[in-house]
Enzyme design. Structure first.
Site, PDB file in Angstrom:
ATOM      1  N   ASP A  43     -52.105   4.513  -7.621  1.00  0.00           N
ATOM      2  CA  ASP A  43     -52.484   4.310  -6.226  1.00  0.00           C
ATOM      3  C   ASP A  43     -51.596   3.257  -5.548  1.00  0.00           C
ATOM      4  OD1 ASP A  43     -54.003   4.731  -3.951  1.00  0.00           O
ATOM      5  OD2 ASP A  43     -55.915   4.567  -4.992  1.00  0.00           O
TER       6      ASP A  43
ATOM      7  N   ASP B 237     -56.430  10.310   2.620  1.00  0.00           N
ATOM      8  CA  ASP B 237     -57.528  10.865   1.831  1.00  0.00           C
ATOM      9  C   ASP B 237     -58.156  12.076   2.519  1.00  0.00           C
ATOM     10  OD1 ASP B 237     -58.805   7.578   0.950  1.00  0.00           O
ATOM     11  OD2 ASP B 237     -57.008   8.637   0.346  1.00  0.00           O
TER      12      ASP B 237
END
Length: 690
Positions: free
Chosen positions: A193, A248
């Site tokens: 991430d 996202d």
């Protein structure tokens, strides 16, 4: 730079006192007090010993990994950091991969997302699995998954902390030590991430972990979750096997559609071992219809995207498995040629996307982004197939084959996708002709008034369709009557059977969509019976009142929003209905209006009786100094007003449009072409005059 999510609690990290951005993980919190502005480094003797000299950077060799897009599971979309994410869940998913045949269909990775670790490393600088979630440790879970012939994935961040609000330890400065731990546990896949990255250059951060993974000697698929901030498709192919191209995903149509549109243009950058990743699947999480989930799965497959299930398979309905386990659709995603589908046409929300397959065939998606059924068409030659007298056309959701003379056309339901595989071969004569079944009119119905619908059955095949009949069925109590012929003895190539229908909804029928089914049956010259069915919807509507009305007080036909629902008389707020704030633009508060989030489309029935739409529009103050949007008004498919790009720094701007004679008016918000982050858009004091 705007963040890729919309939640007010998420922020992009560029320094020690900044906050964290989410990448399909948890809420953000400030960086830990006293944390250095630079990247932390392993300081223990064990950690220093675990960090060999950096592997020389260079083009990625063919390591044999991810030659087709990875398939598997990730828990985040369904569990986030809740307690239900634990060892029992992971093992249960692995069990279901076997029980439901998903492993046999190609799913192999069972991946852990954030929250698997404790918040502090041990005395040796090592990561520690949470003993409550994983009492037997990660290696035991990996052993369980491996024993079933599956693979285990894990998560960390290229920063000092991960993306969750609890602030679990990230890998920045610990890359070699963490990579070796993952390898020792038997990890096969790493999602890396982008939170709390301390402003370290993205290429440097992701290169270091690539080198650390290589140094372990273990084959580990490397998923770069950088959100597309630095255009990783241009450079990450030398580092990882897949890279996130967007922010996202959320479990709603607007989010999925926005991400789809961002990922489609990136086709030239995908190929075996290097994939564009538009984020995980939401299929089965409940925020979309099965039609929308089939579109989600179809479009991810034609884009050669990773197929990572994001729903808790222990809880989903059987229809979810029907979608996720469609092996004909999976074969499109997993085609060894490794080409991502490209856009052939996209006029007015009617998309044709084509993917070249290794056997020379073409996968073709007819995708309808709009809120009503649409006719979408192309031809075999336009899709790149060689000229031929006829082709085999395979419907990958109906699992039926037909022949076509070259025309490819279908009526596609709202938010639906027809996914086809078309081949130039000599087998076409074994199949019945393809027919196009379409309907015009009958979409908007006022209760008690007669409405006309026209159906048309057209033979697309090289062979004639014989003994053709058509029927229309509607809801109980509705009057449905054919007013012209419903049969034809034979339809040669290109010829049609056209039928008029009169439909009437009983007085008092409630507003909203009411389902119809249009069906045609016919026979091939060899006597094989075939059938084509198109679901339709007639929408019962009410004429708007005379005079001037606030649009927030009127019913809309449909409302599509980028995040959360469209709100009446408040801002968009967050993800849930009713969580908005007073509409505020540039410090000015409005009592009435509509709170939206790009991309948004709010549709009103105006019955040809209205004259104008007016509003004060802008980006809501609830997102701080962020957000860029464009407001548009459309009347019967024509844009009649637009603001141009508006930012949060601007006060409310007036917009007005002449909608005289229009049957339907749309209030549309776009993201101004730069992504949907923070795009909370208000239609303040929005009025309709009729």
């Amino acid at each position: 730079m705007r963040h890729l999510s919309t939640r007010s609690t998420r922020r992009r990290v560029v320094g020690a006192v900044a906050t964290a951005v989410l990448c399909s993980t948890g809420l953000a919190v400030p960086a830990a007090a006293g944390e250095s502005a630079g990247p932390a480094r392993d300081s223990t003797p064990a950690a220093r010993a675990a960090a060999p000299e950096a592997v020389t950077a260079g083009p990625k060799t063919d390591d044999g990994l991810a030659l087709t897009p990875p398939m598997g599971f990730n828990n985040w979309n369904s569990t986030h950091c809740r307690a239900e994410f634990n060892e029992a869940m992971v093992k249960g998913i692995a069990d279901l991969f076997i029980e439901k045949g998903l492993k046999a269909s190609g799913y192999q990775y069972v991946n852990l997302d954030d929250c698997w670790a404790l918040q502090e490393r041990d005395a040796n600088g090592k990561l520690v699995p949470d003993p409550e979630r994983f009492p037997n440790g990660i290696k035991a879970v990996a052993d369980y998954v491996h024993a079933k012939g599956l693979k285990l994935g894990i998560y960390t961040s290229a920063g000092t902390k991960t993306c969750n609000s609890a602030g679990f330890p990230g890998a920045l400065g610990h890359e070699y030590s963490d990579a070796q731990q993952f390898a020792d546990w038997g990890v096969d896949y790493l999602k890396y991430d982008n939170c709390n990255n301390q402003g370290v250059d993205a290429k440097q951060r992701y290169n270091t972990m690539r080198d650390a993974l290589r140094a372990t000697g273990r084959s580990i698929v490397y998923s770069i979750c950088e959100w597309g901030e630095n255009k990783p498709w241009e450079w990450a192919g030398d580092m990882g096997h897949l890279w996130r191209t967007t922010g996202d995903i959320s479990d709603n149509w607007g989010s999925m559609l926005s991400i789809l549109k961002q990922n489609l243009p990136l086709a030239p950058h995908a190929g075996p071992g290097r994939w564009n990743d538009p984020d995980m699947l939401e299929v089965g999480n409940g925020g979309m219809t099965d039609t929308e989930y089939r579109t989600h799965f179809s479009m991810w497959s034609i884009m050669a995207a990773p197929l990572l299930i994001g729903s808790d398979l222990r809880k989903v309905p059987e229809s979810t498995f029907d979608i996720l386990d469609n092996r004909e659709v999976i074969a499109v995603d997993q085609d060894p040629l490794g080409k991502q589908g490209t856009v052939l046409t996209s006029e007015n929300g009617r998309w044709v996307v084509v993917k070249e397959m290794r056997d020379g065939s073409r996968a073709i998606a007819l995708f309808n982004e709009t809120n009503t059924a649409q006719r979408i068409s192309t031809t075999a030659t336009a899709a790149g197939l060689p000229g031929a007298s006829a082709y085999t056309l395979r419907d990958l959701w109906k699992h039926r084959s037909y022949n076509t003379a070259g025309a490819i056309s279908a009526t596609v339901p709202a938010h639906g996708t027809v996914l086809l595989r078309v081949t130039a071969d000599r087998k076409w004569s074994a199949y019945p002709p393809a027919v196009e079944l379409r309907a015009d009119g009958g979409t908007l119905v006022e209760a008690g008034k007669r409405t006309v619908l026209t159906s048309k059955v057209t033979d697309l095949g090289r062979t004639p369709a014989q003994q053709v009949s058509v029927r229309l069925t509607g809801p109980a109590g509705w009057k449905v009557q054919a007013t012209s012929r419903t049969t034809a003895p034979s339809l040669p190539t290109g010829k049609s059977l056209t039928t008029s229908w009169a439909i009437t909804a009983p007085a008092g029928t409630p507003t909203g969509d009411h389902e119809f089914t249009l069906t045609t049956t016919y026979h091939s010259p060899r006597g094989d019976r075939a059938e084509s069915v198109v679901p339709l919807a007639s929408r019962v509507v009410v004429r708007p009142p005379a005079g001037t009305s606030q649009l927030s007080d009127l019913p809309w036909l449909s409302a599509v929003n980028g995040y959360g629902p469209v709100e009446r008389d408040t801002s968009n707020g967050e993800d849930q209905a009713g969580d908005g704030n007073p509409i505020t633009i540039g410090g000015q508060v409005f009592a009435k209006g509509i709170g939206a989030h790009a991309p948004s489309d709010i549709e009103y029935y105006t019955a040809g009786a209205c004259d104008s739409v007016t509003a004060q529009v802008g980006v809501d103050d609830e997102k701080g100094d962020n957000g860029t949007v464009v407001f548009e008004i459309w009347a019967d498919g024509k844009k009649v007003a637009s603001t141009g790009t508006l930012t949060n720094a601007m006060p409310a701007q007036p917009i007005s449009a002449d909608v005289t004679g229009a049957q339907v008016v749309h209030l549309i918000v776009t993201d101004a072409g730069d992504g949907v982050s923070y795009d909370h858009a208000d239609w303040a004091d929005a009025k309709l005059t009729c």
